[in-house]
Enzyme design. Sequence first.
Site, PDB file in Angstrom:
ATOM      1  CG  ASP A 136      -0.421  -0.108   2.469  1.00 32.72           C
ATOM      2  OD1 ASP A 136       1.001  -0.072   2.715  1.00 32.72           O
ATOM      3  OD2 ASP A 136      -1.130  -0.034   3.000  1.00 32.72           O
ATOM      4  CG  HIS A 138       3.624   0.067   4.565  1.00 31.61           C
ATOM      5  ND1 HIS A 138       2.856  -0.693   4.368  1.00 31.61           N
ATOM      6  CD2 HIS A 138       5.118  -0.190   5.252  1.00 31.61           C
ATOM      7  CE1 HIS A 138       2.885  -1.417   5.078  1.00 31.61           C
ATOM      8  NE2 HIS A 138       4.550  -2.165   5.369  1.00 31.61           N
TER       9      HIS A 138
END
Length: 260
Positions: A136, A138
């Site tokens: 995602d 991160h």
Amino acid sequence: MEIIICPDAAAASLSTADQLASLLHTKPGAVLGLATGGTPLALYAELISKFQKHQVDFSQASSFNLDEYIGLEPGHPASYQHFMEENLFRHINMPVGNTHIPDGLAADVPAHCEAYELAIRNAGGIDLQILGIGTDGHIGFNEPTSSLASRTRIKTLTERTRSDNARFFSSMDDVPHHVITMGIGTIMESRAISLLAFGESKASAIANMVEGAVTASVPASILQMHPTVRVFLDEAAASKLERRDYYHHVFAQKPHWQKW
């Protein structure tokens, strides 16, 4: 941001190891920022091999890890303390007192986070930070919508991240919900950053990080604002980059004096 697309993960890991070894030759007391998870395993194996061949010396170096799970004993097989001991520290000559990992059992988490930040500053700051990237986008455990100016702190993991990391635990139920992580602001103060990403599952995150907008929804996109970032990819992780051919061309034409 320099994009280095390698034939495979092994070649990318070797290139990153060469860069880190070059830093230690130039600055034996360098401060390293280290990461955990599956991505840096081949890098650490290369560093161990270089150490065994007397090609790199860690005796004056020090390190700070990005993160640790809250609530896990250091000896827990899924703790990052255990990970680092098994996959790097016990195989090289970095003094034990020079290695730093957040304390997941700290009684006062905010105070421990402030102390970790102070320890980094007192060490002179991080010379080279190694990063992976989540599916995602991160970095560390700075989940989407994390402050781009954040410091070391407690974070609650998303279910996506817990699911991605469940393979290191007996079951999904055993994956902690909370971690201590360096903040994005902390990471961005590193003098240089090397991010590694391998496999098709990371391709969308890499495309968003490199070619998308700078946004807290893709925390890694802030790296576009750092002056010295190298992104080491295999072909699969680079597969969704629109300017992939250009990145190949730039690296192929790079002057020898710019290489590590």
